[in-house]
Design an enzyme around this catalytic site. Sequence first.
Site, PDB file in Angstrom:
ATOM      1  N   ARG A  62       0.928  -1.303   0.024  1.00  0.00           N
ATOM      2  CA  ARG A  62      -0.176   0.303  -0.204  1.00  0.00           C
ATOM      3  C   ARG A  62       1.211   1.111   0.044  1.00  0.00           C
ATOM      4  O   ARG A  62       0.694   2.406  -0.720  1.00  0.00           O
ATOM      5  CB  ARG A  62      -0.962   0.301   1.306  1.00  0.00           C
ATOM      6  CG  ARG A  62      -1.925   1.164   0.962  1.00  0.00           C
ATOM      7  CD  ARG A  62      -2.932   0.589   2.490  1.00  0.00           C
ATOM      8  NE  ARG A  62      -4.320   0.381   1.537  1.00  0.00           N
ATOM      9  CZ  ARG A  62      -5.362   0.841   1.317  1.00  0.00           C
ATOM     10  NH1 ARG A  62      -5.359   1.958   0.529  1.00  0.00           N
ATOM     11  NH2 ARG A  62      -6.476  -0.444   0.837  1.00  0.00           N
ATOM     12  N   ARG A  94      -4.549   2.423  11.615  1.00  0.00           N
ATOM     13  CA  ARG A  94      -4.974   3.431  10.101  1.00  0.00           C
ATOM     14  C   ARG A  94      -4.078   3.941   9.138  1.00  0.00           C
ATOM     15  O   ARG A  94      -3.181   4.444   9.890  1.00  0.00           O
ATOM     16  CB  ARG A  94      -6.070   4.305  11.475  1.00  0.00           C
ATOM     17  CG  ARG A  94      -6.894   5.479  11.177  1.00  0.00           C
ATOM     18  CD  ARG A  94      -7.673   6.292  11.506  1.00  0.00           C
ATOM     19  NE  ARG A  94      -8.190   7.329  11.528  1.00  0.00           N
ATOM     20  CZ  ARG A  94      -9.819   7.709  12.020  1.00  0.00           C
ATOM     21  NH1 ARG A  94      -9.405   7.662  13.592  1.00  0.00           N
ATOM     22  NH2 ARG A  94     -10.156   7.944  12.281  1.00  0.00           N
ATOM     23  N   PHE A  96      -2.416   1.601   7.264  1.00  0.00           N
ATOM     24  CA  PHE A  96      -1.957   0.457   6.374  1.00  0.00           C
ATOM     25  C   PHE A  96      -0.792   0.705   5.404  1.00  0.00           C
ATOM     26  O   PHE A  96      -1.053   0.065   4.449  1.00  0.00           O
ATOM     27  CB  PHE A  96      -2.891  -0.174   6.016  1.00  0.00           C
ATOM     28  CG  PHE A  96      -2.740  -1.635   6.062  1.00  0.00           C
ATOM     29  CD1 PHE A  96      -2.647  -2.649   7.001  1.00  0.00           C
ATOM     30  CD2 PHE A  96      -2.021  -2.130   5.039  1.00  0.00           C
ATOM     31  CE1 PHE A  96      -2.973  -4.091   7.065  1.00  0.00           C
ATOM     32  CE2 PHE A  96      -2.217  -3.230   5.085  1.00  0.00           C
ATOM     33  CZ  PHE A  96      -2.189  -3.921   6.006  1.00  0.00           C
ATOM     34  N   ALA A 261      -9.827  -1.434   7.298  1.00  0.00           N
ATOM     35  CA  ALA A 261      -9.788  -0.880   5.298  1.00  0.00           C
ATOM     36  C   ALA A 261     -10.929   0.256   5.263  1.00  0.00           C
ATOM     37  O   ALA A 261     -11.064   0.298   4.259  1.00  0.00           O
ATOM     38  CB  ALA A 261      -9.746  -1.714   4.797  1.00  0.00           C
ATOM     39  N   GLU A 444     -10.023   5.868   7.066  1.00  0.00           N
ATOM     40  CA  GLU A 444      -8.436   6.079   7.629  1.00  0.00           C
ATOM     41  C   GLU A 444      -7.581   7.352   6.268  1.00  0.00           C
ATOM     42  O   GLU A 444      -6.748   7.946   6.264  1.00  0.00           O
ATOM     43  CB  GLU A 444      -7.574   4.808   6.363  1.00  0.00           C
ATOM     44  CG  GLU A 444      -7.941   3.241   7.914  1.00  0.00           C
ATOM     45  CD  GLU A 444      -7.628   2.410   6.967  1.00  0.00           C
ATOM     46  OE1 GLU A 444      -6.357   1.695   7.569  1.00  0.00           O
ATOM     47  OE2 GLU A 444      -8.264   1.658   6.092  1.00  0.00           O
TER      48      GLU A 444
END
Length: 512
Positions: A62, A94, A96, A261, A444
Amino acid sequence: LRRPVRCMLNRDEDMMITGTRHPFLFKYKIGFTNEGLITACYIECYANAGWSMDVSFGVLERAMDHFENCYRIPNIKVVGWLCKTNTPSNTAFRGFGAPQGMFAGEHMIRDVARILGKDYVDIMKLNFYETGDITHYNQKLDTLQINRCFDECLEQSNFYEKRKKIQEFNKSNRWRKRGISIVPTKYGISFGIPHINQAGCLINIYADGSVLLAHGGVEIGQGLHTKMIQCTAKALGIPADFIHISEFATDKVPNATPTAASVSSDLNGMAIIDACDKLNTRLKTIKEALPTATWKEWINKAYFDRISLSATGFYSTPDIHYDPVRQPNARKYNYFTNGVGVTVVEIDCLTGDHQVWSTDIVMDLGSSINPAIDIGQIEGAYMQGYGLFTLEELIYSPQGILLSRGPSTYKIAGFGNIPAEFNVSLLTGAPNPRAVYSSKAVGEPPLFIGAAAYFAIKNAISHARTERGLSTDFTLNAPATAAKIRMACEDNFTKLIDEPLPGTYTPWNVEL
């Protein structure tokens, strides 16, 4: 021993063994034109995974996907390494990995502006993605609203006026400097693993008209249950007071997706609509026969007519099939949530202390299901991002033992760190066709906007360094703690740290 073990840990022990965010080191080369248009980038991403794998591959992936943030770079090569070290295994929180990645992109933009001697705001505008552009993982961007968020945030925050006042303040104050910065964000919404982009729910309607809802998400204070009750109420056309929540359990909703997510509202909300559609279809003939009846009368009639008043719902995100080898052109993220924030800070050049004077944020959340919840989520995410980039410093011994393991050595954001002026607004007229009731995920995406405080601090330090005839090209590794701010504001005092004192030299007669 294959027996249950109960651990009662104090705070120090808990912090010593608990995984944290992955620290990253980025090394990059960028190519750009004399106007500031970025044309190429080669970037290496090094993530400290700790002693074991955990979810480090997903975090690194990510970060590699989000490093360019909101900026179109036509030629990209991004390489990532996971580094095994002697620290506790790092894990996800939070964002990722996306906040770490986007941090690199914001540095790139500012590097280009500094080298060319241009305003970084103009460089941002020049390089922003447009709707229809293709990312470096071959996803086409649909209905991107970053330009609208950016322009509205500049206007609502009075950015240029504030920047002018800051320059005037800095000219008349030697030891206190103010800085301002604007930071955009573009966060991809969906799980990186395609098969878990699914959700289910169970809705039971009872003879008295009350509704029991069980969905696959866990309420952890983010307002998920409230939003799901709202979705159910709207889909069934009844007041929210009729609806009750059953806490998640696998005997009601099997094989549930993790509440993570930022997609829990999207997935569970669509599963709820699927279940409500089935119930509405069953009740359709009764409603047509009794158009003036109430909800309770319709349900009572359905019960006596032996119509099933229980339904399961299911939803799977369409068109999510990304595989970098077999499906390189497939959709990786369902959509993107955008936002922009402006922060003003003031630093004390002699102590390194700082204060956040104001923050203005504009977020694109589509047609928000619950603006009150969403604004609270944005405020909380900003403060967590602020802590990540300015306060929360982890210090390890050479043996990999955490030394900053308590409130006395590890500083988190508190009430006193909240901006003195905090304004959050939601973009209007930007519905999102790919999520429940045209909304967008909120959990997020806003966190990276907290980096605006870091870049505002760096801007304030640049003012101090320029006044002293020093280069504005300096290193300030995040988090921008008081010690780092103080040392970046170089003067004769800071030189004493690296230079041994001569025999006749005392620090009290230093000329600043």
